[in-house]
Design a protein around this motif. Structure first.
Motif: not given
Length: 289
Positions: A107-108, A190, A193-194, A203, A205, A207-208, A211-212
């Protein structure tokens, strides 16, 4: 006659002893998640009567399902039994954890670190509790949809832990698809987690990107490109995910990241995943053997 009856009884009992076993409601206490977490388990024929250690496959479910999905809808026990019996794959342990709607990510906000739980608690627990081969090449990860995303994420974040990775209809979306997704759908997929992003918030970011899958592939170090064996399989009628999967294949091809890519007739359905599992298991078993 008594002698023949005893022989028949012996072989009947031997046959029973050689059957696989599944457990669909096991638990592990997680300190990181502060709760008991469920998982399902497949033990191969002969596990209880042998002393050998086995390779392990972590088989991940999709969004909206739980640890029972591969057993109940995927028919995995019968499929794995058949592949073992016919000699296409070696006997293996299969672990199917419940990931809720986490996309197998941390989780972010750091409040629900599912990925950390998987690596630091689940894998050590499995390898302590069951007779597992602990070397990297005897550990594989595979999954469908959200679980396909998770399998790719774990193989790319932890290439030192997994020898092979199979992603069936992986939940990989392009940045454009993420930006254009209706807000209610984005939150449904999402939010856990986001976080509670508001409509119009960025969206894509940092952090994304961490994990992308598409971002991680583009940033993959040269030394990592052959660390894990990858297998991608997505149906030609999978309207949700064909774009992300085809782009992933193109990127991996352009960046010289070895992988297998399959496009078969079908959509985002259990029939597609059940029929794809045998070849996926065969690919995984090449690392085991």
């Amino acid at each position: 006659m008594r002698f023949l009856w005893l022989i028949g009884l012996f072989f009947s009992l031997s046959g029973l002893a050689q059957e696989s076993k599944v457990f669909d409601d096991l638990t592990i206490r997680s300190t990181l998640l502060k709760k008991d977490k469920k998982f399902a388990l497949y033990l191969p024929p002969g596990y209880e009567t042998s002393q050998r250690s086995y390779p392990v496959l972590y088989l991940l479910h999709g969004g909206g399902d739980d640890q029972t999905a591969w057993l109940q809808s995927g028919n995995m026990q019968a499929i794995v039994d058949k592949e073992i019996k016919e000699g296409r794959i070696p006997p293996m342990i299969v672990v199917m954890p419940d990931a809720e709607m986490t996309f197998y990510m941390n989780n972010v906000a750091g409040k629900y670190p599912y990925e950390d739980f998987f690596m630091k608690e689940l894998i050590p627990f499995i390898e302590k509790t069951y007779r597992c081969r602990a070397e990297k090449r005897f550990r594989a990860v595979a999954g469908l949809s959200m679980g396909g995303f998770g399998s790719l994420l774990y193989a790319m974040h932890h290439p030192d832990l997994f020898g092979s990775c199979v992603a069936l209809s992986a939940g990989v979306r392009t940045d454009q698809q993420i930006r254009e997704m209706p807000h209610s759908e984005y939150l449904r997929r999402y939010r856990s987690t986001m976080g509670e992003l508001k409509e119009g918030d960025n969206r894509i970011t940092d952090y994304w990107n961490q994990n992308s899958i598409l971002y991680l592939v583009q940033k993959m170090p040269e030394a990592q490109k052959k660390a894990v064996r990858f297998y991608l399989d997505c149906g030609d009628d999978d309207l949700l995910l064909y774009k992300g999967n085809s782009e992933l294949h193109t990127l991996m091809r352009d960046l010289a990241i070895p992988h297998e890519y399959r496009v078969r007739n079908g959509g985002h359905t259990w029939e597609y995943w059940r029929t794809g599992l045998p070849d996926a298991l065969h690919f995984i078993s090449q690392s085991f053997q």
